[in-house]
Enzyme design. Structure first.
Site, PDB file in Angstrom:
ATOM      1  N   LYS A   1       0.840  -1.207   0.000  1.00  0.00           N
ATOM      2  CA  LYS A   1       0.000   0.000   0.000  1.00  0.00           C
ATOM      3  C   LYS A   1       0.863   1.241   0.000  1.00  0.00           C
ATOM      4  CE  LYS A   1       0.693   1.801   4.254  1.00  0.00           C
ATOM      5  NZ  LYS A   1       1.640   2.858   4.349  1.00  0.00           N
TER       6      LYS A   1
ATOM      7  N   ASP B   1      -2.614  -1.059   9.696  1.00  0.00           N
ATOM      8  CA  ASP B   1      -2.768  -1.121   8.235  1.00  0.00           C
ATOM      9  C   ASP B   1      -3.352  -2.447   7.745  1.00  0.00           C
ATOM     10  OD1 ASP B   1      -1.554   1.373   7.921  1.00  0.00           O
ATOM     11  OD2 ASP B   1       0.447   0.508   7.659  1.00  0.00           O
TER      12      ASP B   1
HETATM   13  O1  C5P Z   1      -0.479  -0.462  14.286  1.00  0.00           O
HETATM   14  P1  C5P Z   1       0.947  -0.798  14.043  1.00  0.00           P
HETATM   15  O2  C5P Z   1       1.448  -1.873  14.971  1.00  0.00           O
HETATM   16  O3  C5P Z   1       1.262  -1.102  12.621  1.00  0.00           O
HETATM   17  O4  C5P Z   1       1.765   0.513  14.399  1.00  0.00           O
HETATM   18  C1  C5P Z   1       3.157   0.504  14.528  1.00  0.00           C
HETATM   19  C2  C5P Z   1       3.594   1.742  15.309  1.00  0.00           C
HETATM   20  O5  C5P Z   1       3.379   2.919  14.522  1.00  0.00           O
HETATM   21  C3  C5P Z   1       2.834   1.994  16.587  1.00  0.00           C
HETATM   22  O6  C5P Z   1       3.401   1.279  17.654  1.00  0.00           O
HETATM   23  C4  C5P Z   1       2.987   3.492  16.748  1.00  0.00           C
HETATM   24  O7  C5P Z   1       4.255   3.819  17.256  1.00  0.00           O
HETATM   25  C5  C5P Z   1       2.949   4.009  15.325  1.00  0.00           C
HETATM   26  N1  C5P Z   1       1.590   4.418  14.906  1.00  0.00           N
HETATM   27  C6  C5P Z   1       1.060   5.575  15.414  1.00  0.00           C
HETATM   28  N2  C5P Z   1      -0.190   5.966  15.027  1.00  0.00           N
HETATM   29  C7  C5P Z   1      -0.897   5.241  14.137  1.00  0.00           C
HETATM   30  C8  C5P Z   1      -0.358   4.045  13.595  1.00  0.00           C
HETATM   31  C9  C5P Z   1       0.896   3.665  14.002  1.00  0.00           C
HETATM   32  O8  C5P Z   1       1.688   6.273  16.221  1.00  0.00           O
HETATM   33  N3  C5P Z   1      -2.098   5.642  13.759  1.00  0.00           N
END
Ligand code: C5P
Length: 317
Positions: A28, A155
């Site tokens: 993506k 995502d």
């Molecule tokens: O959701 P995911 O595990 O993919 O996110 C990885 C990291 O990216 C989170 O731990 C956070 O630090 C950051 N993140 C964020 N805000 C979001 C998505 C991700 O701060 N909306």
């Protein structure tokens, strides 16, 4: 811009598969990535437009007595294949939700670069959900799988759907963007080495606290209107990413990549997600090929590939 992908529900086996189940899943990019302030849970409130592009990983699921993961391609030998891998976490989450034993032999063929801002790990998790659902005959709908996907990462739900979609919340709330089919032509400049997503969000917070970040993007309205106009020059003017300043601050060389892409004739270039991949919008397929060659000759990236979008999300093939 003629032939294009349109959403469709594919036939999925309901009784489980005795043979191998192969799933293809795209990378993506974010056409618009608006980042709000950090929330109490550490995530940032997003308003984003996700777009799935034709750069794919492939996951094959076979019957097994335990849950195992093997892989080949990009990241093989580097990526942990244990319970920390998003593929294994996704398979276990589906098993837990459906009450089946998490037994499968999973094999990943990887092309999407790691820690690149292309959601490769999230894509593989989405592929695992779709593949194990078919292998185990658990009969989940796409919405069911997206709900489980949200537990794995922000995502992952989008990669279950694919296409072009609006993402809100921390990115996990996804609604498809309904537009007349159009194919967009992208060039993906892959960098050497990755960037850790949490570090990029933290850098944005730091820049904002110092008032050193550019003004935050507004709503997604302009981007959505640009998509409806189906004109690449209009779309080029609407692309934006609040994380770009943070990625550039951590990796200043990305400015050279963006400059080289524009000099080569790209209509626009932005950092993809949290970077360090940069993506460029090209007028058509032949422009995209020229821009990719120019980026590779300029030596500003490890590899430049062309990819059309939008494409379907994780699908049994
Ligand atoms: O959701 P995911 O595990 O993919 O996110 C990885 C990291 O990216 C989170 O731990 C956070 O630090 C950051 N993140 C964020 N805000 C979001 C998505 C991700 O701060 N909306």
């Amino acid at each position: 811009m003629t032939e294009a992908w349109e959403p469709e529900e594919e036939e999925r086996p309901r009784l489980g598969a005795s043979g191998p189940v192969k799933v293809k899943v795209p990378a993506k990019i974010n056409l618009h990535l608006g980042v709000g302030p950090a929330r109490p849970d550490g995530y940032h409130e997003l308003s984003t437009v996700y777009h799935a592009i034709a750069l794919h990983d492939e996951l094959t699921a076979r019957r097994g007595d335990t849950l195992t993961l093997t892989m080949e391609g990009v990241g093989a030998g580097e990526l942990a294949l244990d319970d920390t891998n998003l593929v294994i976490r996704a398979a276990r989450a589906l098993a837990r939700h459906t009450g089946v034993a998490a037994h499968a032999r999973l094999h990943l063929r990887k092309q999407i670069p790691l820690a690149a801002g292309l959601a490769g790990g999230s894509a593989d998790a989405a592929a695992a959900l779709v593949a194990c659902d078919a292998l185990w005959g658990t009969g989940m709908t796409r919405d069911d799988l997206a709900a489980i996907a949200a537990e794995i990462g922000s995502d992952v739900p989008f990669l279950v759907y694919g296409g072009t979609a609006l993402g809100t919340g921390r990115g996990e709330t996804v609604s498809p963007v309904l537009a007349r089919p159009t194919t967009w032509h992208w060039v993906v400049a892959v960098a050497d080495g990755g960037l850790a997503t949490p570090a990029v969000y933290a850098e944005l917070d730091r820049l904002r606290a110092l008032r050193a970040a550019p003004p935050a993007l507004g709503s997604t309205d302009d981007l959505l209107a640009a998509l409806r106009q189906r004109d690449p020059e209009v779309l080029a003017g609407a692309l934006g990413n609040d994380l770009q300043a943070a990625a550039l601050s951590l990796r200043p060389q990305l400015a050279d990549v963006l400059k080289a892409g524009r000099a080569a004739g790209a209509l626009a270039g932005i950092v993809s997600g949290s970077g360090p991949t940069c993506v460029f919008l090209a007028y058509d397929a032949s422009e995209a090929n020229m821009i990719a060659s120019a980026l590779e000759s300029a030596g500003v990236c490890r590899e430049a590939r062309t990819a059309t979008g939008p494409v379907a999300g994780a699908r049994v093939v």
